[in-house]
Design a protein around this motif. Sequence first.
Motif, short mmCIF file in Angstrom:
data_model
loop_
_atom_site.label_atom_id
_atom_site.label_comp_id
_atom_site.label_asym_id
_atom_site.label_seq_id
_atom_site.Cartn_x
_atom_site.Cartn_y
_atom_site.Cartn_z
N VAL A 1 14.90 3.40 -1.30
CA VAL A 1 14.71 2.81 -2.35
C VAL A 1 13.16 2.11 -2.06
O VAL A 1 13.11 1.40 -1.12
N ALA A 2 12.16 2.29 -2.67
CA ALA A 2 10.82 1.60 -2.52
C ALA A 2 10.43 0.38 -3.37
O ALA A 2 10.48 0.68 -4.45
N ILE A 3 10.00 -0.49 -2.85
CA ILE A 3 9.10 -1.43 -3.55
C ILE A 3 7.47 -1.41 -3.16
O ILE A 3 7.39 -1.74 -2.16
N THR A 4 6.70 -0.97 -4.01
CA THR A 4 5.55 -0.67 -3.67
C THR A 4 4.49 -0.90 -4.67
O THR A 4 4.94 -1.00 -5.86
N GLU B 1 3.73 2.26 10.45
CA GLU B 1 5.09 1.80 11.13
C GLU B 1 6.32 2.21 10.21
O GLU B 1 7.29 2.86 10.81
N LEU B 2 5.94 2.25 9.02
CA LEU B 2 7.02 2.62 8.25
C LEU B 2 7.17 4.05 7.85
O LEU B 2 8.17 4.68 7.63
N SER C 1 0.69 -1.12 0.10
CA SER C 1 0.00 0.11 -0.19
C SER C 1 0.98 1.21 0.10
O SER C 1 0.37 2.25 -0.64
N GLY C 2 2.05 0.95 0.52
CA GLY C 2 2.87 2.39 0.73
C GLY C 2 2.46 3.28 1.95
O GLY C 2 3.16 4.29 1.93
N THR D 1 2.67 7.41 0.19
CA THR D 1 3.61 8.34 1.17
C THR D 1 5.15 7.43 0.87
O THR D 1 5.92 8.30 0.80
N LEU D 2 4.92 6.36 0.90
CA LEU D 2 6.60 5.52 0.74
C LEU D 2 7.04 6.08 -0.68
O LEU D 2 8.18 6.40 -1.01
N GLY D 3 6.06 5.99 -1.78
CA GLY D 3 6.74 6.18 -3.06
C GLY D 3 7.16 7.77 -3.26
O GLY D 3 8.21 8.05 -3.77
#
Length: 332
Positions: free
Chosen positions: A127-130, A111-112, A106-107, A136-138
């Motif tokens: 680096v993101a794997i999403t 917690e992340l 989901s990104g 948000t992570l992206g």
Amino acid sequence: MQLPSTFDPTRATAFARETLQIEAAAITAMAQRLDGSFAQALSLMLACQGRVVVMGIGKSGHIGRKIAATLASTGTPAMFVHPAEASHGDLGMITPADVVLGISNSGESEELTVILPLIKRMGVPLVAITGRVRSTLGQHAEVVLDASVEKEACPHNLAPTASTTAQLAMGDAIAVALLDARGFKADDFARSHPGGTLGRKLLTHVRDVMRTGDALPRVTQEAGLMTLMREISAKGLGASAIVDDDNRVLGIFTDGDLRRLIEKSENNSDLRNLTAREVMHPDPRTIRADALAVTAAELMEATRITSVLVVDEAGRLCGALNSNDLMRAKVI
């Protein structure tokens, strides 16, 4: 054990087949949309002076642990840090020399995402794997690897199945590409797996398992057959080398050769007069001490023999081994 009344073997097999097809399609689609971002991610990891710190929560965390282990065993220093623990002190395990690989379908895993600004403030590349590149992570990542899937294999489209398979495949793709870029060889892999089967095969040499010294069966070519038989029995190799005065290998005689010799002889008493030179197999198969033990095993299998003599560069006898020696060393 009684099976549930709702169990239908045909239906279960159909679900399993569909699951595999959905997950295979997800990986195929991901491979087709792989672009320059992948090379950018690799560049960051290759330039990293520290470790690749893998982070993920829940099922993505389980995948992350496996990815970190795969990276570490293929030449890329890596470790897994749990995002929740990072918020309570483990963030100190990450240094500016590291690269963070964040994994979340989901990104938006709280917690992340809560620690992403801290990672960015430290100047650590992310680096993101999403499955959602605009999550948000992206948005926090320097490089985003798109691991989105059309649907989960779960019939309710809820349980992480195809998405975690895609994450795992992307992690393997990263590890393999880094392995190639670093020139990581099979010997390097073996050194990081010394206790495993592959490690034993790639690290164990003939000199490590061969018999030497007094345990080495040998006779001169003038020795009588009875002397040759006693040497074979005493040394327990099932064979004996026949050598010249300079210890160069002239031939070999085995238990099997003795049985065949007796079967062909009409008068066994005549065998006592034979010499080792007369009964030996000349120019036997040999191997060098610095060869891999697995090479000796392959030689035995290909030529259907159970013992092989070890010689130096001048053809002098320096060792011997049989299939039992290789089995004890767990090479075969």
